[in-house]
Design a protein around this motif. Structure first.
Motif, PDB file in Angstrom:
ATOM      1  N   GLY A 135      16.670  -1.128   9.199  1.00  0.00           N
ATOM      2  CA  GLY A 135      16.471  -1.650   7.853  1.00  0.00           C
ATOM      3  C   GLY A 135      15.431  -0.842   7.088  1.00  0.00           C
ATOM      4  N   GLN A 139      15.971   1.252   3.686  1.00  0.00           N
ATOM      5  CA  GLN A 139      15.107   1.070   2.524  1.00  0.00           C
ATOM      6  C   GLN A 139      14.529   2.393   2.029  1.00  0.00           C
ATOM      7  N   GLU A 143      15.007   3.756  -1.712  1.00  0.00           N
ATOM      8  CA  GLU A 143      13.870   4.085  -2.576  1.00  0.00           C
ATOM      9  C   GLU A 143      13.797   5.566  -2.905  1.00  0.00           C
TER      10      GLU A 143
ATOM     11  N   THR B 206      16.441  -5.339   4.538  1.00  0.00           N
ATOM     12  CA  THR B 206      15.442  -4.306   4.309  1.00  0.00           C
ATOM     13  C   THR B 206      14.093  -4.958   4.069  1.00  0.00           C
ATOM     14  N   PRO B 207      13.036  -4.276   4.470  1.00  0.00           N
ATOM     15  CA  PRO B 207      11.695  -4.808   4.206  1.00  0.00           C
ATOM     16  C   PRO B 207      11.385  -4.702   2.710  1.00  0.00           C
ATOM     17  N   GLU B 208      10.460  -5.474   2.258  1.00  0.00           N
ATOM     18  CA  GLU B 208      10.061  -5.437   0.844  1.00  0.00           C
ATOM     19  C   GLU B 208       9.728  -4.015   0.429  1.00  0.00           C
ATOM     20  N   SER B 209       8.787  -3.458   1.173  1.00  0.00           N
ATOM     21  CA  SER B 209       8.414  -2.078   0.921  1.00  0.00           C
ATOM     22  C   SER B 209       8.296  -1.393   2.262  1.00  0.00           C
ATOM     23  N   VAL B 210       8.525  -0.120   2.258  1.00  0.00           N
ATOM     24  CA  VAL B 210       8.474   0.605   3.514  1.00  0.00           C
ATOM     25  C   VAL B 210       7.045   0.952   3.841  1.00  0.00           C
ATOM     26  N   GLU B 211       6.602   0.406   4.928  1.00  0.00           N
ATOM     27  CA  GLU B 211       5.268   0.712   5.376  1.00  0.00           C
ATOM     28  C   GLU B 211       5.406   1.610   6.581  1.00  0.00           C
ATOM     29  N   ARG B 212       4.536   2.582   6.632  1.00  0.00           N
ATOM     30  CA  ARG B 212       4.630   3.523   7.748  1.00  0.00           C
ATOM     31  C   ARG B 212       4.175   2.851   9.026  1.00  0.00           C
ATOM     32  N   THR B 213       5.061   2.017   9.591  1.00  0.00           N
ATOM     33  CA  THR B 213       4.722   1.355  10.846  1.00  0.00           C
ATOM     34  C   THR B 213       4.972   2.301  11.999  1.00  0.00           C
TER      35      THR B 213
END
Lengths: 230, 230
Positions: A135, A139, A143, B206-213
DNA sequence: GGACACATGTAACGGGTTACATGATTTC
DNA sequence: GAAATCATGTAACCCGTTACATGTGTCC
């Protein structure tokens, strides 16, 4: 002496082929977005592989320094690109999986219900974790910030596969957990009748009669080429 | 010296655990109905493994003779069954796959449309062949002639998985072939817009915003246990 | 009775793994 | 300025592979 390139070699080549200053470390880090899920290998294998490929002239390794510590940054050579091109004309290895959980399902009756439930829960959680990652990648492309954004039309095919497969695994895990929860124990008592009903509903055509058709030897099945390439 | 049992060890143990006079040859032959598709290994690995397990007392090997040729027939010992039981309590390895075709899809643009089409056709044919086999197994159970008929309630879970997965692979292959056929060439020209639409439709949140996890290191991901067991 | 497939393995190489090591950077 | 984490590898074992070898039924 390096004899033949392996699929791992081509996986590394393919990744280095995307324009970027690839340090081995970054190659390893980014693998998750490239081939980790379709061609999982230990990190040390990548370190060894780039050296091999560089020695063969398929990669170009440039030594750099961070403090007094050395590191190597790689780029693909024309010879490397040509190797990839030739590889594309050879037969593929079939899809193969390692799914340990299924062996455990098989022997589940000698253990406890809690054990097999725990196993399946782990599998489901793994699948969910990978789906979460899928996911995220989706995203990124939406974006427009994905590293290989310009390759979106190709990456879409890969992400489609990944997500479809994981959704299938997750769904199976859930219905299997539900099925097992509905059992009193793991013995066959009274369960085989219902099982036949389940078999009947499986979405696959059956042959008229079962003929003992011999199956191709496994080597053939797993890897199509017999010339020593892995 | 044999140090630790591997998943391959347990796969062999699990198969020998079903009551049957298991010669290694037959073990290898029947593997296709047991664990070949979820734990594929070369035949020689099985030959080596039974000897290891016998040396450890987990299998009981009885020498027989056919003419002046020796062969060994194995059965599981109580100690072997106990080893299986203990194994069930340990963490599972996650699902993993080797899917070389995806690497080729990735580098497809440097090759020809015909090459990638051929690759995908091979994958589709492989999937169909496996599905045909799955249909045969289904039919065996429906006719009541399967070797592990009394375990139908367990086997149904496995066959369900197998067929679901292969159907997913086949379906992906077909829609991907169709997509590629609709292209004039393999260049990105004008394809990325449509690709974003495809991304949008992928069945994953999808996540709200892509965070560099940061992702867990691969070793963790592939094998949960760190004590040296494979 | 020669060819061929089936049955039963062994040998050896190397790819993949785990374990370890050490320099650089960040955290607190 | 100590501890943790990141970055960059090397070493070595062993599992999995391919290749080979040889006996045994069966076909024609």
């Amino acid at each position: 002496m390096a004899k033949q390139l392996t699929t791992t070699s081509y996986a590394v080549l393919a990744q280095v082929a995307v324009p970027h200053p690839w340090s081995t470390y970054e190659l390893v880090q980014q693998r998750v977005r490239y081939f980790r899920y379709v061609w999982p290998r230990a990190e040390s294998a990548i370190y060894r592989e780039v050296k091999r490929l560089a020695a063969m002239g398929l990669l170009d390794g440039r030594k750099e320094h961070v403090g007094k510590r050395a590191r190597t940054v790689y780029s693909i050579t024309e010879k490397g690109r040509e190797a990839l091109r030739e590889w594309l004309a050879t037969p593929v290895s079939p899809f193969a999986m390692d799914f340990e959980a299924m062996i455990r399902v098989f022997v589940a009756p000698i253990g406890t219900k809690e054990q097999i439930t725990s196993t399946l829960n782990q599998v489901r959680d793994d699948a969910r974790e990978m789906l979460r990652f899928g996911g995220e990648v989706k995203q990124e492309f939406l974006e427009g910030i994905a590293v290989t954004q310009d390759q979106a039309y190709i990456r879409a095919l890969a992400v489609d596969f990944f997500i479809s497969l994981l959704n299938t695994v997750e769904a199976w895990t859930e219905r299997t957990l539900a099925e097992i929860e509905s059992w009193d124990d793991l013995s066959p008592d009274g369960k085989n009748e219902r099982a036949l009903e389940k078999f009947r509903e499986l979405p696959v055509p059956t042959p008229e009669s079962v003929e003992r058709t011999p199956v191709a030897p496994r080597t053939q099945l797993r890897r199509r080429r017999l010339d020593g390439r892995v």
